[in-house]
Design an enzyme around this catalytic site. Structure first.
Site, PDB file in Angstrom:
ATOM      1  N   LYS A 199       2.019  -3.347   6.548  1.00 32.17           N
ATOM      2  CA  LYS A 199       2.475  -3.496   5.160  1.00 32.17           C
ATOM      3  C   LYS A 199       3.985  -3.312   5.062  1.00 32.17           C
ATOM      4  O   LYS A 199       4.678  -4.053   4.355  1.00 32.17           O
ATOM      5  CB  LYS A 199       1.750  -2.489   4.258  1.00 32.17           C
ATOM      6  CG  LYS A 199       0.259  -2.727   4.121  1.00 32.17           C
ATOM      7  CD  LYS A 199      -0.040  -4.046   3.426  1.00 32.17           C
ATOM      8  CE  LYS A 199      -1.516  -4.209   3.121  1.00 32.17           C
ATOM      9  NZ  LYS A 199      -1.828  -5.501   2.464  1.00 32.17           N
ATOM     10  N   TYR A 239      -1.898   0.008  10.356  1.00 30.66           N
ATOM     11  CA  TYR A 239      -2.140  -0.665   9.081  1.00 30.66           C
ATOM     12  C   TYR A 239      -0.951  -0.495   8.145  1.00 30.66           C
ATOM     13  O   TYR A 239      -0.433  -1.464   7.578  1.00 30.66           O
ATOM     14  CB  TYR A 239      -3.407  -0.108   8.419  1.00 30.66           C
ATOM     15  CG  TYR A 239      -3.516  -0.506   6.965  1.00 30.66           C
ATOM     16  CD1 TYR A 239      -3.742  -1.829   6.598  1.00 30.66           C
ATOM     17  CD2 TYR A 239      -3.368   0.445   5.952  1.00 30.66           C
ATOM     18  CE1 TYR A 239      -3.820  -2.197   5.262  1.00 30.66           C
ATOM     19  CE2 TYR A 239      -3.448   0.090   4.619  1.00 30.66           C
ATOM     20  CZ  TYR A 239      -3.676  -1.238   4.277  1.00 30.66           C
ATOM     21  OH  TYR A 239      -3.740  -1.593   2.958  1.00 30.66           O
ATOM     22  N   SER A 246       0.828  -1.210   0.000  1.00 29.29           N
ATOM     23  CA  SER A 246       0.000   0.000   0.000  1.00 29.29           C
ATOM     24  C   SER A 246       0.855   1.250   0.000  1.00 29.29           C
ATOM     25  O   SER A 246       1.960   1.269   0.566  1.00 29.29           O
ATOM     26  CB  SER A 246      -0.886  -0.003   1.249  1.00 29.29           C
ATOM     27  OG  SER A 246      -1.503   1.252   1.447  1.00 29.29           O
TER      28      SER A 246
END
Length: 336
Positions: free
Chosen positions: A151, A147, A123
């Site tokens: 990643k 989050y 991402s």
């Protein structure tokens, strides 16, 4: 056979269509925690053939190993993961367990099964607050929420894995903002809960499921004061995975942005959606959200040069395709 984790989800179902259309066979693995298997049933109507579905969690290493062996899998496209920024801040351990631990167990199962080709869904959140624009792959990595850190940690794990065993073929794809739907209107984004992304909210307001769009801040240093993001059509994004898979014919590791290279503001999206739907989209201006940046968009040059991939669909097409899906599925897959 390609194993597609998170294959029943929004992006996964579109990747499945691209793979099937290219003549590849697909086994989709999903725990259905934030997806609906109805998406996989509709793929047959689009492609004329089906994916194989296995209900499993990537944290179950033995189950994944058995699936890899049973279906003679040669490569994995890994999308399974939790993805809501706000939720990750409230539940960081859940995110680390699902995303990071899950990936480690997936890779361990792949190693046991001698499957060493992997395309990973990363991402643009790994970049954090932009130091310059457009964002290229050399931009410093500094995620600002759990989050994004999941990643980033997975990217580092995969780099270490490749360093330890040069037989691995790994593509890390950094997504910008996927939107839109398949042109058939049969598959699209159908959040099980309150949407986290802008376009599903706009579409649900246009169709009457929600009263208004909340615009988080209109005092940014942008032409209309609202945040600017790089929105990419999900079908363009899906085709990037096929391009990455084709590039992994030789061992190696590559990290590539998948974006359009241009940004659209929140108000651009609302106005475009009003035009393609012919419906009003009422909105209210609220305070900025903590952590939001003014502008973020990709430099997609490397994807073009390395993968031969580029996005082709406009914001108008993204909104029109999403609206087509919303009209055909006013209550999502559950209303079908």
């Amino acid at each position: 056979m390609i194993l597609l984790t998170g294959g029943a989800g929004y992006i996964g179902s579109h990747i499945a269509v691209v793979l099937l259309d290219a003549g590849l066979d697909v086994v989709a693995v999903d725990n259905l925690s934030n997806s609906n298997s109805a998406s996989l049933e509709r793929i047959r109507a689009i492609c004329g053939r089906s994916v194989i579905f296995r209900h499993a969690d990537i944290r179950n290493e033995e189950a994944i190993y058995q699936i890899l062996r049973a279906h003679d899998v040669t490569a994995v496209i890994h999308l399974a993961g939790l993805k809501a920024v706000g939720e990750s801040t409230a539940q960081p351990i859940t995110y680390y367990d699902n995303n990071v631990v899950g990936t480690m167990r997936l890779v361990s199962a792949m190693t046991r099964a001698s499957v060493k080709t992997l395309v990973f869904s990363s991402s643009a959140t790994v970049y954090g607050t932009p130091a310059y624009l457009p964002l290229d792959e050399k931009h410093p990595v500094a995620p600002i929420n759990p989050y994004g850190r999941t990643k980033y940690f997975i990217e580092e794990i995969l780099k270490d894995l490749h360093e330890s065993d040069k037989d691995w073929r790994i593509a890390i794809l950094r997504y910008f903002n996927p939107v839109g739907a398949h042109e058939s209107g049969l598959i699209g984004e159908d959040p099980l809960d309150v949407p986290n992304n802008l376009l599903p909210i706009v579409a649900q307001v246009a169709i009457g499921r929600r009263p208004k769009v909340h615009v988080w801040g209109n005092d940014y240093d942008t032409p209309d004061g609202t945040g600017i993001r790089d929105f990419i059509h999900v079908v363009d994004l899906a085709s990037g995975h096929l391009s990455a898979l084709s590039q992994l014919r030789q061992p190696g590791l590559l990290t590539v942005n998948l974006g359009t290279g241009s940004g659209s503001s929140v108000m651009d999206v609302i106005q475009t959606f009003k035009e393609v739907s012919g419906r009003p989209v009422p909105y209210v201006i609220d305070q900025r959200r903590v952590g939001d940046v003014a502008t973020c968009y990709a430099d997609p040059t490397l994807a073009k040069n390395l993968l031969g991939w580029t996005s082709t669909r406009s914001l108008t097409q993204m909104c029109a395709d999403h609206w087509h899906f919303q009209m055909k599925n006013p209550n999502g897959y559950r209303g079908a």
